[in-house]
Design an enzyme around this catalytic site. Structure first.
Site, mmCIF file in Angstrom:
data_model
loop_
_atom_site.group_PDB
_atom_site.id
_atom_site.type_symbol
_atom_site.label_atom_id
_atom_site.label_comp_id
_atom_site.label_asym_id
_atom_site.label_seq_id
_atom_site.Cartn_x
_atom_site.Cartn_y
_atom_site.Cartn_z
ATOM 1 N N CYS A 181 0.835 -1.195 0.000
ATOM 2 C CA CYS A 181 0.000 0.000 0.000
ATOM 3 C C CYS A 181 0.885 1.267 0.000
ATOM 4 O O CYS A 181 1.538 1.554 -0.990
ATOM 5 C CB CYS A 181 -0.975 -0.021 1.171
ATOM 6 S SG CYS A 181 -2.367 1.127 0.998
ATOM 7 N N GLU B 45 -1.327 -9.345 3.241
ATOM 8 C CA GLU B 45 -1.231 -9.924 4.590
ATOM 9 C C GLU B 45 -2.586 -10.396 5.111
ATOM 10 O O GLU B 45 -2.658 -11.315 5.951
ATOM 11 C CB GLU B 45 -0.617 -8.918 5.566
ATOM 12 C CG GLU B 45 -1.456 -7.697 5.916
ATOM 13 C CD GLU B 45 -1.284 -6.524 4.980
ATOM 14 O OE1 GLU B 45 -1.583 -5.386 5.396
ATOM 15 O OE2 GLU B 45 -0.837 -6.744 3.842
ATOM 16 N N HIS C 289 -3.384 -5.372 0.067
ATOM 17 C CA HIS C 289 -2.858 -5.836 1.358
ATOM 18 C C HIS C 289 -2.846 -7.363 1.390
ATOM 19 O O HIS C 289 -3.785 -7.990 1.903
ATOM 20 C CB HIS C 289 -3.720 -5.300 2.503
ATOM 21 C CG HIS C 289 -3.539 -3.848 2.781
ATOM 22 N ND1 HIS C 289 -2.674 -3.382 3.750
ATOM 23 C CD2 HIS C 289 -4.084 -2.750 2.211
ATOM 24 C CE1 HIS C 289 -2.712 -2.059 3.774
ATOM 25 N NE2 HIS C 289 -3.559 -1.647 2.847
#
Length: 534
Positions: free
Chosen positions: A381, A509, A507
């Protein structure tokens, strides 16, 4: 109809009731039941999207674009299911809806009260998640601690809901602190007794008590808790600190927690399959070498602000057979003069997401250091945007290149506000949120990692790579390895000829799981491992 499990917490916050709830979810799913989870937060914010990470930790984003509590990340990682906006709501969102209805005249001039209106609205959210998912079991965590004034409507709603469900269709689990008093050399049960007394005064008798402690909670101590709290001794469980949060399900299973819960719900204790979790833990415990990864952020004083990043690095480490030593670095402290001293021993550098100008120049320094010294790099990001600014400044001949988020008069605004965000005034829930498709270019690190032409990642941002500067950046050597299917948005970038230098506007993750680590993190840690010679 779905069965419901309510998980409450007592004495203090941050006990780990979210981990307890998620662990139970893992065990029940491993027994063949469909499980979903929900978090009810008593605070008056509509969602955590506008809250500082210092206040609340990370904001977890679901596929359908909900900005939710970080416990949703634990839930998804433990039960391996993608949750939705129905999985998390706050008291603020309840009041917002009720007040809007009152202004429309929906209540026909009647007095709007906590009981029955607020509690009915809460119960509607409880019903909704069960109806939408058709799950066999819904596990609902009630945020905060028993006795908090703002949490009372939630406990009352759960009490009413249990009565409506009827016998054998709901369970209450109370997670409570059993502190160790070093001067007395013993754990104390009085805080738990008072916590359960408070819960019972609100009309709820817990079926199970999970004792959180940093010391062993002996059978004798649990028997005492059972006596004073009116539960069976076998329904008081020990949950002392474990080497890893992923050990918690096994510890609870050894105490037959899942079997006892299913018995209360009148459900069969089907054979359980814990092999995938056990294999992950065995692989984790067999990791011997270490890889150092510097996470250069701005909220580093609260590690929960980067919880999913840290977890994803751990998952990828196990997949690569290494332990990942995550070093949180304050980007404000990094500059061109000291960057080697601070990051020189890092085997990999990761720049996570964030908002605001503070620490951005330090992140650019970190990206510059990683690129020039062939240190594996992953930008997420704002981290990707820092990498683009760095490349523009030092390779593409655009001095001072930056984002209009920080300088609207910049000569080289290589990062700019998305056009659809220009007229947005409200901050809450208005960003580009949720899962979006990305077309991955062949012969790139990204394609090598994903192995797919089209992937989906979750987003949370307002700014993007400025297409006006895209041709110049590409001509200077920057590779656009991922873009929106219409080619309008840059989703991923790379620097060719580098061991691993990848940026993602999404993102990744949020989608990493212990048994299914995210491919970008696996590739990044693999390159970091090679850099370390591990």
């Amino acid at each position: 109809m779905s069965k419901y499990i309510f998980v409450t917490g007592g004495v203090v916050s941050s006990l780990g009731k979210g981990i307890t709830a998620a662990s139970l979810g893992h065990l029940l799913k491993a027994r063949g039941y469909s499980v979903t989870m929900q978090k009810m937060d008593p605070y008056l914010n509509v969602d955590p999207g506008t809250m500082s990470p210092f206040q609340h930790g990370e904001v977890f984003v679901t596929d359908d674009g909900h900005e939710g509590d970080l416990d949703l990340g634990h839930y998804e990682r433990f039960i391996d299911e993608s949750l939705t906006r129905a999985s998390n709501f706050t008291q603020g969102s309840i009041y917002k809806t009720l007040i809007a209805r009152e202004r429309r005249g929906d209540f026909l001039g009647g007095t709007v009260q906590v009981i029955p209106h607020v509690t009915e609205a809460i119960k509607e959210r409880l019903r909704r998640v069960g109806e939408q998912t058709q799950a066999d079991i819904v596990i609902v965590e009630i945020g905060g601690t028993i006795g908090d004034i703002e949490g009372q409507p939630f406990i009352e709603a759960a009490r009413q809901f249990r009565k409506e469900l009827g016998m054998g269709n709901s369970v209450f689990v109370h997670c409570t602190l059993v502190p160790y008093i070093s001067a007395a050399h013993e754990v104390k049960t009085k805080p738990t007794q008072h916590s359960v007394k408070e819960l019972r005064s609100m009309g709820v008798q817990p079926d199970f008590i999970v004792c959180r402690s940093d010391h062993e909670v002996s059978e004798k101590v649990r028997a005492k808790i059972a006596l004073f709290c009116d539960v069976a001794p076998e329904d008081v469980l020990e949950c002392s600190d474990a080497p890893s949060i992923y050990d918690v399900p096994l510890g609870l299973h050894e105490q037959h927690f899942d079997e006892a819960v299913l018995a209360r719900l009148n459900l069969e204790a089907k054979p359980i399959n814990l092999a995938p979790l056990q294999a992950f833990l065995d692989a984790k415990n067999s990791c011997s070498s270490m890889v150092k990864v510097a996470v250069v952020g701005k909220y580093v004083s609260l590690p929960d602000a980067y919880l999913s990043v840290i977890e994803a690095l751990g998952h990828a480490g196990v997949a690569n057979g290494v332990n990942v030593d995550v070093q949180l670095v304050d980007g404000e402290t990094v500059n061109e003069q000291n960057v080697r001293d601070i990051l020189g021993d890092a085997n990999g550098i990761l720049i996570p997401g964030g908002f605001g100008q503070r620490a951005f120049e330090g992140k650019i320094c970190a990206a510059h250091f990683a690129r020039e010294n062939n240190i594996p790099f992953l930008g997420i990001c704002l981290g990707m945007q820092a990498a683009v600014c760095e490349f523009a400044r030092h390779v593409a001949g655009m001095p001072g290149a930056t984002s209009t988020e920080f300088d609207e008069e910049a000569a080289y605004p290589v990062i700019d506000l998305m056009p659809e965000q220009e007229d947005v005034e409200d901050k809450g829930g208005t960003m580009r949120l949720g899962a979006y498709p990305c077309t991955v270019a062949p012969d790139t690190r990204a394609f090598e990692a994903y192995g797919e032409n089209v992937i989906y990642e979750r987003h949370r941002h307002r700014f993007e790579v400025n297409n006006a500067f895209r041709p110049a950046l590409v001509e200077a050597g920057l590779v656009i390895s991922g873009q929106s299917p219409d080619g309008r948005l840059v989703e991923m970038i790379e620097v060719p000829g580098h061991p691993w230098y990848v940026g993602s506007q999404g993102h990744p993750e949020f989608k990493s799981r212990p048994t299914r680590p995210h491919p970008l993190f696996v590739g990044f840690v693999s390159a970091s491992k090679e850099n370390a010679g591990a």
